[in-house]
Design a protein around this motif. Structure first.
Motif, mmCIF file in Angstrom:
data_model
loop_
_atom_site.group_PDB
_atom_site.id
_atom_site.type_symbol
_atom_site.label_atom_id
_atom_site.label_comp_id
_atom_site.label_asym_id
_atom_site.label_seq_id
_atom_site.Cartn_x
_atom_site.Cartn_y
_atom_site.Cartn_z
ATOM 1 N N PRO A 75 0.787 -1.232 0.000
ATOM 2 C CA PRO A 75 0.000 0.000 0.000
ATOM 3 C C PRO A 75 0.821 1.284 0.000
ATOM 4 N N ASP A 76 2.113 1.186 0.326
ATOM 5 C CA ASP A 76 2.963 2.380 0.286
ATOM 6 C C ASP A 76 3.507 2.666 -1.103
ATOM 7 N N VAL A 77 3.295 1.745 -2.038
ATOM 8 C CA VAL A 77 3.790 1.920 -3.409
ATOM 9 C C VAL A 77 2.832 2.820 -4.187
ATOM 10 N N ARG A 78 3.379 3.830 -4.830
ATOM 11 C CA ARG A 78 2.575 4.780 -5.601
ATOM 12 C C ARG A 78 2.618 4.517 -7.097
ATOM 13 N N TYR A 79 3.666 3.827 -7.551
ATOM 14 C CA TYR A 79 3.852 3.629 -8.989
ATOM 15 C C TYR A 79 4.277 2.197 -9.275
ATOM 16 N N VAL A 80 3.900 1.719 -10.452
ATOM 17 C CA VAL A 80 4.423 0.474 -10.998
ATOM 18 C C VAL A 80 5.207 0.813 -12.258
ATOM 19 N N VAL A 81 6.426 0.318 -12.341
ATOM 20 C CA VAL A 81 7.221 0.442 -13.560
ATOM 21 C C VAL A 81 7.147 -0.889 -14.303
ATOM 22 N N SER A 82 6.727 -0.845 -15.551
ATOM 23 C CA SER A 82 6.625 -2.053 -16.368
ATOM 24 C C SER A 82 7.879 -2.228 -17.217
#
Length: 209
Positions: A94-101
């Motif tokens: 839940p602390d992650v704001r972004y996903v890098v693909s």
């Protein structure tokens, strides 16, 4: 921006038709699998990695990362894999704001990929960042705000286009340009066909030699 605010999702769920089927990410190049090379390049850039792949996740057990299947469609393309990363982040980090693909067939992507994409977006609103090289976009290499997960889910579930740029056009986005690396080839060179494997093996030889 802190790299711990990012989860990186390696898109390894394609059907590899031009490679004859199977998991091309597990093909050996330079003494280890293409996926192992990708993980080696990615690990210093991010503290959290997951794999997106369909079918039996046990085939990736040796790598020790969570495997998230496409949440919608039947091999619905990279957007479904990106959505898998966004949903995983929302549910488990839940602390992650972004996903890098990151594409699972592109072993020479920039060593500064994650930091450059992070630096390109503002902190106060959701903006997508896409990588480019030689004036060409590589939309499978992108930074995706977790806040867009519901919109992407609705987009794919309603039968809209699975093309990445069709979804990107709905939101604010920025392009981040990258130069060639030490191999002298495009950093976003991808091994789609059997003949591309020889190019990849030669490039691995240049790096390790």
């Amino acid at each position: 921006m802190d790299k711990n605010s990012v989860l990186t999702c390696i898109l390894a769920g394609g059907q590899s038709r031009r490679m004859g089927g199977g998991d091309k990410t597990l093909i050996d190049i330079g003494g280890k699998s293409m996926l192992a090379h990708i993980i080696d390049r990615l690990s210093p850039q991010t503290g959290r990695i997951i794999l997106n792949a369909n079918g039996d996740p046990a085939r990736f057990a040796e790598f020790g990362f969570p495997v998230a299947a496409d949440p919608v469609g039947d091999y619905a393309g990279p957007l479904a894999g990106i959505l898998a990363g966004l949903i995983y982040a929302r549910n488990h980090a839940p602390d992650v704001r972004y996903v890098v693909s990151v594409a699972g067939d592109t072993p020479f992507f920039p060593k500064t990929l994650v930091s450059a994409l992070l630096d390109a977006v503002p902190a106060d609103r959701p903006v997508i960042a896409l990588a480019s090289s030689h004036d060409r976009l590589h939309p499978v290499f992108g930074l995706w705000p977790v806040a867009l997960a519901d919109d992407l889910h609705d987009w794919l579930s309603s039968g809209q286009s699975g093309k990445v740029l069709a979804f990107v056009d709905r939101h604010d986005s920025v392009e981040v340009a990258f130069e060639d690396d030490e191999t002298g080839i495009d950093p976003f060179f991808n091994a789609n066909r059997p003949e591309d494997l020889e190019t990849a093996r030669r490039a691995i030889g240049l790096i390790s030699g």
